[in-house]
Design a protein around this motif. Structure first.
Motif: not given
Length: 142
Positions: A26-30, A32-38, A40-51
């Protein structure tokens, strides 16, 4: 777009699986951190199996004037300020990294640190983000 985001994540997943034979979930690092403070973007990850796995300490080892001792100081100071479970972002390619690592590991062990994989941290079982999206620059170098 949501579809474009999912396509990017799945394409990266395939590339990682093809290159390593390992499923990155489940591991994902954006990058450059781009999008990590958004949210709406972070909330899409669990549906794809990521955190999202952020970081608590950034060493800026890619900066041209960075030295091994400067990296070691930043890592140790940052980890001690953050405390247990600190995640340090360190890239492998900059020149000061290899000579800095023994200093970092040795000094942190002197302070009682134990090094573990992300999945060994005391984290929630859900797919909520881990660590900061990106620590503020001042906190990373303090």
């Amino acid at each position: 777009t949501t579809a474009g985001f999912e396509e990017d994540v799945r394409e990266a997943e395939r590339a990682i699986r093809d290159a390593t034979g390992t499923d990155p979930r489940p591991w994902l690092r954006f990058p450059f951190g781009a999008g990590a403070d958004d949210a709406a973007v972070v909330d899409r990850l669990p549906a794809l199996g990521y955190r999202h796995v952020g970081w608590d300490v950034e060493l800026y080892e890619w900066e041209p004037d960075q030295t091994a001792s400067g990296m070691a100081d930043a890592a140790v100071d940052g980890v001690l300020a953050r405390g247990d479970g600190a995640i340090v972002l360190c890239h492998t390619w900059p020149d000061p990294v290899v000579p800095a690592l023994p200093q970092i590991v040795g000094r942190l062990r002197e302070h009682g640190a134990r090094f573990v994989r992300v999945d060994e941290l005391d984290i929630s079982a859900d797919l909520s983000p881990i660590a900061s999206p990106r620590p503020p620059a001042a906190a990373a170098t303090a």
